[in-house]
Design an enzyme around this catalytic site. Structure first.
Site, mmCIF file in Angstrom:
data_model
loop_
_atom_site.group_PDB
_atom_site.id
_atom_site.type_symbol
_atom_site.label_atom_id
_atom_site.label_comp_id
_atom_site.label_asym_id
_atom_site.label_seq_id
_atom_site.Cartn_x
_atom_site.Cartn_y
_atom_site.Cartn_z
ATOM 1 N N ARG A 54 5.874 -4.400 5.352
ATOM 2 C CA ARG A 54 4.613 -4.667 5.953
ATOM 3 C C ARG A 54 4.525 -6.281 6.270
ATOM 4 O O ARG A 54 4.900 -7.362 5.119
ATOM 5 C CB ARG A 54 3.855 -4.196 4.701
ATOM 6 C CG ARG A 54 2.095 -4.490 5.255
ATOM 7 C CD ARG A 54 1.233 -4.255 4.129
ATOM 8 N NE ARG A 54 1.276 -2.808 3.858
ATOM 9 C CZ ARG A 54 1.133 -1.968 2.672
ATOM 10 N NH1 ARG A 54 0.855 -3.013 1.624
ATOM 11 N NH2 ARG A 54 1.183 -0.747 2.552
ATOM 12 N N ARG A 64 -5.005 -5.266 -9.281
ATOM 13 C CA ARG A 64 -4.630 -4.398 -8.416
ATOM 14 C C ARG A 64 -4.774 -5.115 -7.006
ATOM 15 O O ARG A 64 -5.122 -6.223 -6.949
ATOM 16 C CB ARG A 64 -5.837 -3.465 -8.464
ATOM 17 C CG ARG A 64 -5.672 -2.071 -7.897
ATOM 18 C CD ARG A 64 -4.499 -1.141 -8.813
ATOM 19 N NE ARG A 64 -4.612 0.268 -8.433
ATOM 20 C CZ ARG A 64 -3.997 0.814 -7.085
ATOM 21 N NH1 ARG A 64 -3.299 0.099 -6.296
ATOM 22 N NH2 ARG A 64 -4.205 1.732 -6.976
ATOM 23 N N LYS A 65 -4.597 -4.210 -6.099
ATOM 24 C CA LYS A 65 -4.800 -4.981 -4.657
ATOM 25 C C LYS A 65 -6.053 -5.391 -4.414
ATOM 26 O O LYS A 65 -7.076 -4.916 -5.074
ATOM 27 C CB LYS A 65 -4.207 -3.847 -3.749
ATOM 28 C CG LYS A 65 -5.340 -2.853 -3.459
ATOM 29 C CD LYS A 65 -4.613 -1.947 -2.088
ATOM 30 C CE LYS A 65 -5.715 -0.770 -1.916
ATOM 31 N NZ LYS A 65 -5.146 0.098 -0.958
ATOM 32 N N GLY A 79 -3.111 10.877 4.226
ATOM 33 C CA GLY A 79 -2.307 12.158 3.628
ATOM 34 C C GLY A 79 -2.542 12.425 2.084
ATOM 35 O O GLY A 79 -1.926 13.179 1.605
ATOM 36 N N CYS A 91 -5.343 5.502 2.699
ATOM 37 C CA CYS A 91 -5.063 4.458 3.662
ATOM 38 C C CYS A 91 -5.550 4.629 5.030
ATOM 39 O O CYS A 91 -5.634 3.815 5.653
ATOM 40 C CB CYS A 91 -3.608 4.264 3.749
ATOM 41 S SG CYS A 91 -2.679 3.960 2.086
ATOM 42 N N GLY A 92 -5.794 5.844 5.310
ATOM 43 C CA GLY A 92 -6.737 6.252 6.630
ATOM 44 C C GLY A 92 -8.044 6.072 6.640
ATOM 45 O O GLY A 92 -8.645 6.345 7.693
#
Length: 590
Positions: free
Chosen positions: A136, A250-251, A508, A513-514
């Site tokens: 990424r 965390r992110k 998914g 993430c979607g």
């Protein structure tokens, strides 16, 4: 790519325009409060709770020994070995020379390739593609060049059917098929074309998102590119590595808003800069805390703060240091920044941020928001005029964001031949080619790539289709998403006719993430049972997500729907909720 100065960015407010105060300015009649039952102040928080949990050692930030009880597995991995050493001390060179069989014999090196390499943007696909990595990048504002695109194409081409690339929901590239021995050379190649993958995964700041039409949009409020570039340069210390903010709990996501359309989705970011003037000065009100997770999703809330446009980094740094110092590191489902805001209260959190700003001052939010509330979000697909006379941009639909090496080479060629050698990636996984002379538009529209692969005028249901990687490549995904999203959408399109775009998102797994919660209709992968009781792939269906000035998150409409049963369900939803009409009932339809 030429660097851009921030100094020219103060916008001219639109005459007689109505502005809204919903997103970044607390209503005058009420106190800003966090979603939880906290009083909102810091007075009821024990002073010991405000002691930083990390400290600097040998240039890296590590968790103090007394806070190491009950920490989650990734925190233990970080303590055992600092992930940034793989880049900053060139540990990747040694690791790349070790055979995978030897790497797997040691927990330390196994954790290197499965966890720590994510700090370099490398994700081992152990579950489905052992020995292969997804890489990424960092691509602030989604802006890239033809040379960069060609380089990425050259990387994935050598991996044959394993090699491909995806446009992500953060205006970014992910390339697939990478093998470990090639990584040092790939990192060198990225640097040569002005790219980096550093600090793009795990507990780091993700790609800064901005207006995909920045600098070319006749209606833009401000050009976001200089700001997103500054943020990215700060986060990675100009691609040298910034360990002061690489050990977050965390992110952490950030965006800069530049348009009334809110293409950047501010409500789902940990920090969103919302343009606003104050006493004749241009700057930004701040939203904080937006996020998705399997257990909880939350809209960003006002910090009740305004910063001048030429001074955006200190407050970003202070917010990140507050999160780094005070965020909990136990249950990973409760370590995003909003959980800390809940615990401290928004005023308590704000106070901690102020203490970490050099001058220890932070102005209260401005009431002069520049984003218009009554604004119909524009579609950027197709051809549209730029603010530069005689030029246009074209938005191309990239089906679920997936491209191959030849596609990337062709996109680069088109950008050079018809535009200025630049491409823009969008959060809807599409691509924009800017700076096209109007005299060249007719020839561009005849290009085979636009006619056969990436249409500027896709079918209406395809326009808003988004899908995460799915279990084809991602080990966390429960179901396959990209091919299934295309197949189901095509079948639904055959059955019904719609007159307006309907945004459908696929993810998914519950990590989302979607971004299914922002979609009109969302599909979150799960395992369920069919009518015979057999375990099958399915989806929890979400409904009602909104983007733009009235943004809010959608909610679960129906849980555990077998994927084979989704077409009739979506058809019914479109007819009952979105004014669709069955095609067989329309005159003239075959």
């Amino acid at each position: 790519m030429a660097s851009l100065s921030v100094k020219f960015l103060a916008p001219n407010p639109l005459p007689n325009s109505k502005t809204f105060r919903l997103h970044a300015t607390p209503p005058a009649s009420q106190t800003v409060a966090p979603p939880a039952s906290s009083s909102g102040g810091a007075a009821d928080v024990d002073a010991l709770r405000l002691e930083p949990r990390v400290e600097e050692r040998e240039g890296y930030w590590v968790l103090k020994e007394k806070y190491r009880q009950g920490i989650n597995p990734p925190e233990k991995v970080k303590i055992e070995k600092e992930p940034m050493r793989l880049f900053m001390e060139n540990g990747i060179q040694e690791l790349a020379n070790i055979p995978l069989e030897e790497i797997d014999k040691s927990k330390l090196t196994k954790d290197d390739i499965d966890v720590r390499l994510k700090w370099l943007g490398l994700f081992h696909r152990r579950k489905h593609h052992y020995g292969r990595f997804m890489m990424r990048l960092k691509l602030p504002n989604g802006v890239t060049t033809s040379a960069q695109t060609r380089y990425l194409a050259s990387v994935i081409r050598k991996y044959g059917k394993e090699g491909c690339a995806d446009v992500t929901t953060r205006q970014n590239w992910q390339i697939r098929g990478v093998v470990l021995p090639d990584v040092p050379e790939i990192l060198k190649g990225l640097e040569e074309v002005g790219l980096t993958s550093l600090q793009s995964g795990m507990d780091n700041v993700r790609n800064p998102v901005g207006n995909p039409l920045a600098g070319i949009d006749p209606e833009e409020i401000v050009d976001t590119r200089p700001y997103t570039n500054l943020l990215s340069q700060f986060v990675t210390a100009n691609s040298r590595g910034n360990p002061s903010i690489s050990n977050l709990p965390r992110k952490w996501n950030v965006c800069v808003i530049g348009s009334h359309d809110l293409y950047e989705h501010p409500h789902i970011n940990d920090l969103a800069y919302m343009p606003a003037t104050k006493n004749g000065r241009f700057g930004f009100n701040l939203l904080v805390g937006g996020f998705f997770s399997p257990k909880r999703c939350a809209d960003a809330i006002p910090l009740d703060a305004w910063v001048p446009g030429d001074d955006i980094i200190p407050v970003c740094k202070a917010i990140l240091e507050t999160f780094r110092d005070l965020g909990t590191r136990g249950n990973r489902q409760k370590t995003r920044m909003m959980w800390l805001i809940d615990e401290l209260g928004i005023e308590g959190f704000r106070s901690e941020v102020v203490q970490r700003i050099p001058q220890q001052e932070l102005e209260r939010a401005s009431s002069e928001d520049l984003v218009q509330k009554q604004w119909e979000r524009r579609d950027y697909l197709g051809i549209h005029p730029q603010k530069q006379e005689g030029c246009s941009f074209i938005g191309l639909h990239i089906p679920v964001g997936r491209v191959q090496a030849d596609d990337m080479d062709e996109l680069a060629r088109l950008a050079d031949e018809y535009g200025s050698g630049e491409l823009r990636l969008t959060v809807e996984q599409n691509i924009i080619i800017p700076n096209i002379e109007n005299a060249k538009l007719e020839a561009l529209l005849k290009e085979p790539l636009l006619k056969n692969r990436f249409s500027p005028e896709p079918p209406i249901l395809m326009r808003g289709l988004v899908a995460c990687t799915g279990n084809q490549f991602c080990g966390q995904a429960i179901i396959e998403t990209k091919a299934r999203a295309l197949k189901i959408t095509e079948e639904v399109h055959r059955q019904v006719s719609v007159t307006r775009p309907v945004r459908m998102h696929w993810t998914g797994c519950p990590n989302s993430c979607g971004q299914v919660q922002v979609a009109d209709i969302g599909f979150m992968g799960c395992m369920t049972r069919d009518k015979n009781g057999k375990p099958v792939e399915g989806a929890d269906v979400f409904l009602g997500g909104r983007i733009g000035s009235d943004s809010h998150l959608g909610e679960v409409y129906k849980k555990g729907v077998p994927c084979d049963d989704l077409v009739p369900l979506v058809v019914d939803l479109l007819i009952n909720q979105f004014d669709a009409v069955r095609r067989e009932s329309e005159e003239g339809e075959e």
